[in-house]
Design a protein around this motif. Structure first.
Motif, PDB file in Angstrom:
ATOM      1  N   PRO A 166       0.915  -1.590   0.087  1.00 23.89           N
ATOM      2  CA  PRO A 166      -0.105  -0.257   0.244  1.00 23.89           C
ATOM      3  C   PRO A 166       0.931   1.188   0.318  1.00 23.89           C
ATOM      4  O   PRO A 166       1.716   1.284   1.002  1.00 23.89           O
ATOM      5  N   ARG A 167       0.011   2.319  -0.756  1.00 26.15           N
ATOM      6  CA  ARG A 167       1.198   3.748  -0.279  1.00 26.15           C
ATOM      7  C   ARG A 167       0.858   4.385   0.391  1.00 26.15           C
ATOM      8  O   ARG A 167      -0.648   4.855   0.312  1.00 26.15           O
ATOM      9  N   TRP A 168       1.297   4.747   1.533  1.00 24.24           N
ATOM     10  CA  TRP A 168       1.048   5.175   2.566  1.00 24.24           C
ATOM     11  C   TRP A 168       0.878   7.073   1.694  1.00 24.24           C
ATOM     12  O   TRP A 168       1.418   7.088   0.776  1.00 24.24           O
ATOM     13  N   ASP A 169      -0.711   7.557   2.164  1.00 21.70           N
ATOM     14  CA  ASP A 169      -0.765   9.063   1.745  1.00 21.70           C
ATOM     15  C   ASP A 169      -0.408   9.862   2.425  1.00 21.70           C
ATOM     16  O   ASP A 169      -0.897   9.794   3.789  1.00 21.70           O
ATOM     17  N   GLN A 170      -0.345  10.570   2.291  1.00 21.31           N
ATOM     18  CA  GLN A 170       0.409  11.928   3.649  1.00 21.31           C
ATOM     19  C   GLN A 170      -0.904  13.077   3.737  1.00 21.31           C
ATOM     20  O   GLN A 170      -1.059  13.640   4.858  1.00 21.31           O
ATOM     21  N   ARG A 171      -2.744  12.765   3.130  1.00 22.54           N
ATOM     22  CA  ARG A 171      -3.457  13.045   3.387  1.00 22.54           C
ATOM     23  C   ARG A 171      -3.972  12.624   4.738  1.00 22.54           C
ATOM     24  O   ARG A 171      -4.707  13.292   5.364  1.00 22.54           O
ATOM     25  N   LEU A 172      -3.793  11.794   4.839  1.00 21.84           N
ATOM     26  CA  LEU A 172      -4.431  11.182   5.639  1.00 21.84           C
ATOM     27  C   LEU A 172      -4.142  11.904   7.471  1.00 21.84           C
ATOM     28  O   LEU A 172      -4.449  11.633   8.140  1.00 21.84           O
ATOM     29  N   ALA A 173      -2.911  12.336   7.365  1.00 16.38           N
ATOM     30  CA  ALA A 173      -2.251  13.278   8.407  1.00 16.38           C
ATOM     31  C   ALA A 173      -3.135  14.066   8.877  1.00 16.38           C
ATOM     32  O   ALA A 173      -2.853  14.351  10.272  1.00 16.38           O
ATOM     33  N   ALA A 174      -3.907  14.645   7.770  1.00 14.88           N
ATOM     34  CA  ALA A 174      -5.051  15.967   8.303  1.00 14.88           C
ATOM     35  C   ALA A 174      -6.347  15.088   8.754  1.00 14.88           C
ATOM     36  O   ALA A 174      -6.785  15.851   9.191  1.00 14.88           O
ATOM     37  N   LEU A 175      -6.499  13.819   9.011  1.00 13.13           N
ATOM     38  CA  LEU A 175      -7.765  13.394   9.600  1.00 13.13           C
ATOM     39  C   LEU A 175      -7.344  13.425  10.666  1.00 13.13           C
ATOM     40  O   LEU A 175      -6.678  13.049  11.339  1.00 13.13           O
ATOM     41  N   ASP A 221     -17.103  10.571  -2.974  1.00 14.11           N
ATOM     42  CA  ASP A 221     -17.738  10.154  -2.616  1.00 14.11           C
ATOM     43  C   ASP A 221     -17.290   8.734  -1.588  1.00 14.11           C
ATOM     44  O   ASP A 221     -16.406   8.489  -1.738  1.00 14.11           O
ATOM     45  N   ARG A 222     -18.527   8.168  -0.674  1.00 11.57           N
ATOM     46  CA  ARG A 222     -17.990   7.140   0.029  1.00 11.57           C
ATOM     47  C   ARG A 222     -17.235   5.534  -0.603  1.00 11.57           C
ATOM     48  O   ARG A 222     -16.628   5.583  -0.333  1.00 11.57           O
ATOM     49  N   ILE A 223     -17.644   5.361  -2.223  1.00 12.22           N
ATOM     50  CA  ILE A 223     -17.134   4.731  -2.652  1.00 12.22           C
ATOM     51  C   ILE A 223     -15.711   5.183  -3.033  1.00 12.22           C
ATOM     52  O   ILE A 223     -15.043   3.874  -2.982  1.00 12.22           O
ATOM     53  N   HIS A 224     -15.045   6.470  -3.418  1.00 13.76           N
ATOM     54  CA  HIS A 224     -13.495   6.199  -3.727  1.00 13.76           C
ATOM     55  C   HIS A 224     -12.910   6.131  -2.175  1.00 13.76           C
ATOM     56  O   HIS A 224     -11.880   5.791  -2.186  1.00 13.76           O
ATOM     57  N   ALA A 225     -13.621   6.688  -0.779  1.00 18.61           N
ATOM     58  CA  ALA A 225     -13.635   6.844   0.221  1.00 18.61           C
ATOM     59  C   ALA A 225     -12.760   5.041   0.403  1.00 18.61           C
ATOM     60  O   ALA A 225     -11.818   5.155   1.519  1.00 18.61           O
ATOM     61  N   VAL A 226     -13.951   3.931   0.401  1.00 22.72           N
ATOM     62  CA  VAL A 226     -13.473   2.637   0.347  1.00 22.72           C
ATOM     63  C   VAL A 226     -12.094   2.583  -0.242  1.00 22.72           C
ATOM     64  O   VAL A 226     -10.633   1.613   0.041  1.00 22.72           O
ATOM     65  N   ILE A 227     -11.848   2.641  -1.916  1.00 24.61           N
ATOM     66  CA  ILE A 227     -10.768   2.199  -2.919  1.00 24.61           C
ATOM     67  C   ILE A 227      -9.068   2.867  -1.812  1.00 24.61           C
ATOM     68  O   ILE A 227      -8.796   2.583  -1.755  1.00 24.61           O
ATOM     69  N   ALA A 229      -8.709   3.932   1.195  1.00 22.54           N
ATOM     70  CA  ALA A 229      -8.835   2.982   2.363  1.00 22.54           C
ATOM     71  C   ALA A 229      -8.504   2.086   2.337  1.00 22.54           C
ATOM     72  O   ALA A 229      -6.983   1.675   2.358  1.00 22.54           O
ATOM     73  N   TYR A 230      -7.978   1.340   0.972  1.00 19.37           N
ATOM     74  CA  TYR A 230      -7.590   0.545   0.973  1.00 19.37           C
ATOM     75  C   TYR A 230      -5.823   0.360   0.270  1.00 19.37           C
ATOM     76  O   TYR A 230      -4.867   0.203   0.314  1.00 19.37           O
ATOM     77  N   GLU A 231      -6.292   1.448  -0.868  1.00 19.56           N
ATOM     78  CA  GLU A 231      -5.082   1.790  -1.574  1.00 19.56           C
ATOM     79  C   GLU A 231      -3.534   2.686  -0.583  1.00 19.56           C
ATOM     80  O   GLU A 231      -2.699   2.844  -0.415  1.00 19.56           O
ATOM     81  N   SER A 232      -3.828   2.939   0.311  1.00 19.96           N
ATOM     82  CA  SER A 232      -3.246   3.912   1.131  1.00 19.96           C
ATOM     83  C   SER A 232      -2.455   2.634   2.462  1.00 19.96           C
ATOM     84  O   SER A 232      -1.881   3.324   2.982  1.00 19.96           O
ATOM     85  N   GLY A 233      -3.237   2.117   2.686  1.00 16.40           N
ATOM     86  CA  GLY A 233      -3.121   0.674   3.584  1.00 16.40           C
ATOM     87  C   GLY A 233      -3.773   0.737   4.775  1.00 16.40           C
ATOM     88  O   GLY A 233      -3.659   0.757   6.112  1.00 16.40           O
ATOM     89  N   LEU A 234      -4.605   2.704   5.190  1.00 12.69           N
ATOM     90  CA  LEU A 234      -5.468   2.333   6.211  1.00 12.69           C
ATOM     91  C   LEU A 234      -6.952   1.311   7.059  1.00 12.69           C
ATOM     92  O   LEU A 234      -6.681   0.810   7.977  1.00 12.69           O
ATOM     93  N   VAL A 235      -6.587   0.196   5.201  1.00 10.99           N
ATOM     94  CA  VAL A 235      -7.313  -0.311   5.630  1.00 10.99           C
ATOM     95  C   VAL A 235      -6.532  -1.970   4.896  1.00 10.99           C
ATOM     96  O   VAL A 235      -6.691  -2.024   3.345  1.00 10.99           O
ATOM     97  N   ARG A 236      -7.107  -2.792   5.258  1.00  8.51           N
ATOM     98  CA  ARG A 236      -5.839  -4.204   4.321  1.00  8.51           C
ATOM     99  C   ARG A 236      -6.283  -5.403   3.799  1.00  8.51           C
ATOM    100  O   ARG A 236      -7.872  -4.778   4.698  1.00  8.51           O
ATOM    101  N   VAL A 237      -7.142  -5.989   2.671  1.00  5.33           N
ATOM    102  CA  VAL A 237      -7.545  -6.984   2.222  1.00  5.33           C
ATOM    103  C   VAL A 237      -7.723  -8.018   3.268  1.00  5.33           C
ATOM    104  O   VAL A 237      -8.767  -8.067   4.383  1.00  5.33           O
ATOM    105  N   SER A 238      -6.917  -8.571   4.607  1.00  2.00           N
ATOM    106  CA  SER A 238      -6.494  -9.606   5.386  1.00  2.00           C
ATOM    107  C   SER A 238      -7.571  -8.854   6.772  1.00  2.00           C
ATOM    108  O   SER A 238      -7.806  -9.619   7.741  1.00  2.00           O
TER     109      SER A 238
END
Length: 240
Positions: A166-175, A221-227, A229-238
């Motif tokens: 997963p690619r850590w996204d710097q935008r997560l730090a703003a949350l 929207d929330r669809i893109h929030a799901v995508i 979350a997975y691509e940034s590593g916030l949530v993992r498939v496992s």
């Protein structure tokens, strides 16, 4: 004009099968609040006609010759101002971005996932009954997302490569911690009411946190929030 005096919502139909286009036109044009303003058979034409007609919604097939629906969706949703690649199709002006509703054959289709990632607001299965088509079209026109979070999660789990880092996204730090928690639960397939019960807060509060998170992350929207979350590593498939 409709009974309320407002102009009907304008729909552009894009599908390489004439019978599908004809069927969608019949369903859409049977309603006083909807009208089909054009039909096209490939993605390049969809981008060009979207720029010309400025529809409110594009019903977009994905598997088409030439420019497919994925590339067309990305151009339309991004409001690309330049050329649309080798096809030579013009971009869509940023001030007139229609929503895109993907028309697909199967709900768990890799193309459906890719189209959502490109900016589509949901997908519609081709053999859906007319009533379901109209409900979905009107919901997307209202700004709603017509894919359940659980379905999005299944799409992500099937088509995101589990071994990819997963690619850590710097935008997560703003949350804030609560905003990150809400996005995580959305990505795990929970609806707003379920999230509210899990966090012991009101559903309105959940919507507020999610709205702020979407704004900070620059997501539609929330669809893109799901995508995201997975691509940034916030949530993992496992994750459970």
């Amino acid at each position: 004009m409709t009974a309320t005096g407002t102009a009907p919502s304008r729909v552009l139909v894009c599908d390489d099968q004439e019978l599908i286009r004809m069927g969608l036109r019949m369903v859409i044009d049977s309603q006083p609040d909807l009208t089909v303003v054009g039909e096209v058979a490939d993605g390049a034409a969809a981008v060009a006609r979207s720029a010309e007609l400025a529809p409110d919604l594009v019903l977009m097939d994905v598997r088409m010759p030439g420019m497919d629906g994925l590339a067309a969706t990305e151009h339309i949703c991004a409001g690309a101002a330049g050329a649309a690649g080798a096809s030579g199709a013009p971009g869509v002006p940023g001030g007139s971005r229609p929503r895109v509703l993907v028309v697909t054959t199967f709900d768990l289709d890799e193309y459906a996932y890719a189209a959502l990632r490109a900016g589509a607001s949901g997908f519609l299965v081709k053999d859906a009954p007319a009533e379901e088509i109209l409900v979905t079209v009107r919901a997307v026109l209202r700004g709603e997302v017509m894919v359940a979070p659980s379905v999005t999660r299944r799409l992500v789990e099937r088509y995101v490569i589990p071994a990819a880092v997963p690619r850590w996204d710097q935008r997560l730090a703003a949350l804030t911690e609560r905003e990150r928690e809400v996005v995580t639960l959305v990505a795990r397939g929970l609806a707003n009411g379920e999230i509210a019960a899990r966090l012991f807060v009101g559903e309105t509060t959940v919507k507020t946190h999610l709205g702020r998170a979407l704004t900070k992350l620059g997501l539609r929207d929330r669809i893109h929030a799901v995508i995201f979350a997975y691509e940034s590593g916030l949530v993992r498939v496992s994750d459970p």
